[in-house]
Enzyme design. Structure first.
Site, PDB file in Angstrom:
ATOM      1  N   ARG A   1      25.255  26.412 -49.259  1.00  0.00           N
ATOM      2  CA  ARG A   1      26.322  26.891 -50.158  1.00  0.00           C
ATOM      3  C   ARG A   1      25.997  26.628 -51.624  1.00  0.00           C
ATOM      4  O   ARG A   1      26.357  27.434 -52.485  1.00  0.00           O
ATOM      5  CB  ARG A   1      27.642  26.227 -49.796  1.00  0.00           C
ATOM      6  CG  ARG A   1      28.195  26.797 -48.504  1.00  0.00           C
ATOM      7  CD  ARG A   1      29.431  26.059 -48.100  1.00  0.00           C
ATOM      8  NE  ARG A   1      30.082  26.729 -46.999  1.00  0.00           N
ATOM      9  CZ  ARG A   1      30.916  26.120 -46.166  1.00  0.00           C
ATOM     10  NH1 ARG A   1      31.183  24.846 -46.312  1.00  0.00           N
ATOM     11  NH2 ARG A   1      31.478  26.797 -45.190  1.00  0.00           N
TER      12      ARG A   1
ATOM     13  N   LYS B   1      37.490  30.839 -28.013  1.00  0.00           N
ATOM     14  CA  LYS B   1      38.824  31.371 -27.730  1.00  0.00           C
ATOM     15  C   LYS B   1      39.035  32.826 -28.110  1.00  0.00           C
ATOM     16  O   LYS B   1      38.507  33.296 -29.111  1.00  0.00           O
ATOM     17  CB  LYS B   1      39.853  30.538 -28.476  1.00  0.00           C
ATOM     18  CG  LYS B   1      39.958  29.155 -27.904  1.00  0.00           C
ATOM     19  CD  LYS B   1      41.059  28.397 -28.587  1.00  0.00           C
ATOM     20  CE  LYS B   1      41.305  27.080 -27.862  1.00  0.00           C
ATOM     21  NZ  LYS B   1      42.244  26.253 -28.595  1.00  0.00           N
TER      22      LYS B   1
ATOM     23  N   GLY C   1      31.091  30.376 -38.625  1.00  0.00           N
ATOM     24  CA  GLY C   1      30.423  29.072 -38.586  1.00  0.00           C
ATOM     25  C   GLY C   1      29.406  28.885 -37.480  1.00  0.00           C
ATOM     26  O   GLY C   1      28.240  28.602 -37.747  1.00  0.00           O
TER      27      GLY C   1
ATOM     28  N   GLY D   1      35.903  31.869 -42.079  1.00  0.00           N
ATOM     29  CA  GLY D   1      37.296  32.324 -41.996  1.00  0.00           C
ATOM     30  C   GLY D   1      37.561  33.521 -42.887  1.00  0.00           C
ATOM     31  O   GLY D   1      38.257  34.464 -42.493  1.00  0.00           O
TER      32      GLY D   1
HETATM   33  P1  AMP Z   1      34.770  29.473 -31.930  1.00  0.00           P
HETATM   34  O1  AMP Z   1      35.077  28.412 -32.952  1.00  0.00           O
HETATM   35  O2  AMP Z   1      35.952  30.056 -31.263  1.00  0.00           O
HETATM   36  O3  AMP Z   1      33.786  30.500 -32.452  1.00  0.00           O
HETATM   37  O4  AMP Z   1      34.024  28.706 -30.751  1.00  0.00           O
HETATM   38  C1  AMP Z   1      32.764  28.121 -30.871  1.00  0.00           C
HETATM   39  C2  AMP Z   1      32.609  27.145 -29.735  1.00  0.00           C
HETATM   40  O5  AMP Z   1      32.753  27.840 -28.497  1.00  0.00           O
HETATM   41  C3  AMP Z   1      31.270  26.458 -29.661  1.00  0.00           C
HETATM   42  O6  AMP Z   1      31.450  25.127 -29.986  1.00  0.00           O
HETATM   43  C4  AMP Z   1      30.860  26.628 -28.208  1.00  0.00           C
HETATM   44  O7  AMP Z   1      30.394  25.441 -27.619  1.00  0.00           O
HETATM   45  C5  AMP Z   1      32.130  27.059 -27.524  1.00  0.00           C
HETATM   46  N1  AMP Z   1      31.897  27.837 -26.302  1.00  0.00           N
HETATM   47  C6  AMP Z   1      31.113  28.893 -26.149  1.00  0.00           C
HETATM   48  N2  AMP Z   1      31.096  29.297 -24.867  1.00  0.00           N
HETATM   49  C7  AMP Z   1      31.899  28.465 -24.190  1.00  0.00           C
HETATM   50  C8  AMP Z   1      32.279  28.365 -22.811  1.00  0.00           C
HETATM   51  N3  AMP Z   1      31.809  29.224 -21.900  1.00  0.00           N
HETATM   52  N4  AMP Z   1      33.130  27.384 -22.468  1.00  0.00           N
HETATM   53  C9  AMP Z   1      33.597  26.526 -23.398  1.00  0.00           C
HETATM   54  N5  AMP Z   1      33.269  26.564 -24.702  1.00  0.00           N
HETATM   55  C10 AMP Z   1      32.426  27.529 -25.103  1.00  0.00           C
END
Ligand code: AMP
Length: 396
Positions: free
Chosen positions: A35, A198, A354, A377
């Protein structure tokens, strides 16, 4: 778009909102300078013109008032080195301390102000606080894309005090140009690859992308809400029960809009959420109880690979699995490599958010994709179709 290229800063004092929210280790060394590096061209343009650069940023999440571990003074030595100028530091961002230092500034000098978030007024978007910051300078420059989705004092409110002297810095220009091009002018086929934990944070993006893309690839933890919505058994995989209906609706909408949604057909499953778990591959809709899907399987990788290779535009946000654990990183690394291969053959690829940026850096592929967006974000909100307060404040 009013950019810093539209002004000669000679003799002018510019207050520049930068995003210096960088990770520090326990010796206060910067562990990822991305950054700071990104903001250097903007600062250099201003001081090379003969202007004076007053830099303001936040760092970390201070709770109440000053905390040494979040002091921006830790960044001054590295910044001086990168700029080749002795950067002075003001131990406060408003009041007598910066006022005196600013009054002593000469052409080509740089002053770094203390952490804006030592004042709650920053995040509250307080007008008096913004006015005090504004009183230090002749010109306002916003180069902090990472906080452009926040209507904070230094990112949006302050612009009101510079009705005719507010400009975008180069980081902002780059980010806005790339993301705008992707949303308005993408070469087809356009494929979006979404992953991460999620669905909940990504619904608006998915809805907006359904109007733009030809293919939507879903991976990561969010895939299981879709698989459940299609009637599959997902064992103990991540699930957002309250979004099953939303997932069904998204699948329906995609059909109507002629968007192909690609959901993993197989998964690497584990008997616990750990790198040393027992693991095996299963059909993604037949995961036994007691097991959870933590990565995409080999058949899925091939299926995704074919679509990626045929795409002319790719947007990637979110890992395909729990890539922080080497045992479940293969899918994410594979997808990153396939995006890089497609890019080499002329596909436009934008990676943002991220965790996908962390992944692309981990596999040393950052310079093998077309553009890496640094504002997680902010980028997502922009793709959702929302107006960003930091952008609107300069344009308005
Ligand atoms: P996000 O912040 O929603 O982009 O989520 C990123 C996180 O999702 C990372 O830390 C990954 O470890 C987690 N992730 C990816 N695939 C899975 C999965 N199948 N089960 C649980 N966590 C996951």
């Amino acid at each position: 778009m009013k950019t810093i290229d539209d002004l000669n800063f000679n003799g002018l004092k510019a207050i520049i909102r930068v995003d210096f929210n960088v990770p520090l280790n326990d010796k206060f060394e910067i562990t990822d300078p991305t950054r700071i590096d990104a903001a250097i061209p903007t600062i250099k343009k201003i001081i090379n013109d003969g202007g004076m650069a007053i830099l303001m940023s936040h760092l970390g999440r201070p709770k109440q008032g000053p905390e040494d571990k979040f002091s921006l003074r830790h960044l001054a030595p590295a910044l001086s080195e990168k700029l080749g100028v002795n950067v002075k530091f003001a131990s406060d961002c408003i009041g007598d301390v910066p006022r005196k230092l600013v009054s002593e500034m000469k052409k080509g000098e740089v002053l770094l102000l203390e952490n804006l978030r030592f004042y709650n007024d920053e995040k509250a978007g307080n007008f008096e606080f913004a006015e005090k910051l504004a009183s230090l300078a002749d010109v306002y420059v916003n180069d902090a894309f990472g906080t452009a989705h926040r209507a904070h004092a230094s990112t949006a409110i302050i612009a009101g005090y510079f009705p005719d002297a507010k400009y975008f810095g180069y980081v902002m220009v780059n980010e806005l140009t790339h993301i705008n091009a992707l949303l308005s002018d993408a070469k087809k086929p356009f494929t979006a690859i979404l992953g991460g934990a999620k669905v909940s944070g990504k619904i608006e993006i998915i809805k907006n992308l359904l109007n733009k893309v030809d293919n939507l690839i879903i991976g990561g933890g969010m895939m299981f809400t879709f698989i459940k919505a299609m009637g599959g058994n997902i064992g103990n995989s991540l699930i957002e029960e309250d979004l099953i209906d939303t997932a069904k609706q998204i699948l329906k909408d995609a059909k109507i809009k002629n968007v192909e949604i690609l959901i993993p057909v197989d998964a690497v499953i584990a008997d616990k959420f750990s790198n040393d778990a027992n693991k095996k591959v299963s059909a993604s809709n037949e995961i036994p109880d007691g097991w959870m899907g933590l990565d995409i399987g080999a058949k899925t990788r091939e299926m995704f690979s074919e679509v990626i290779a045929k795409s002319k535009t790719i947007l990637w946000n979110g890992p395909m699995g729990v890539f922080e654990m080497p045992a479940f990183a293969e899918g994410t690394q594979f997808v990153a490599e396939k995006i890089a291969e497609a890019t080499e053959k002329g596909t436009y690829s934008l990676v943002g958010g991220g965790d996908s940026v962390a992944a692309i850096n981990k596999y040393n592929l950052a310079d093998k994709v077309t553009y890496v967006s640094t504002g997680g974000g902010a980028m997502l909100e922009f793709i959702e179709g929302k107006a960003l307060p930091g952008v609107r404040a300069i344009e308005g």
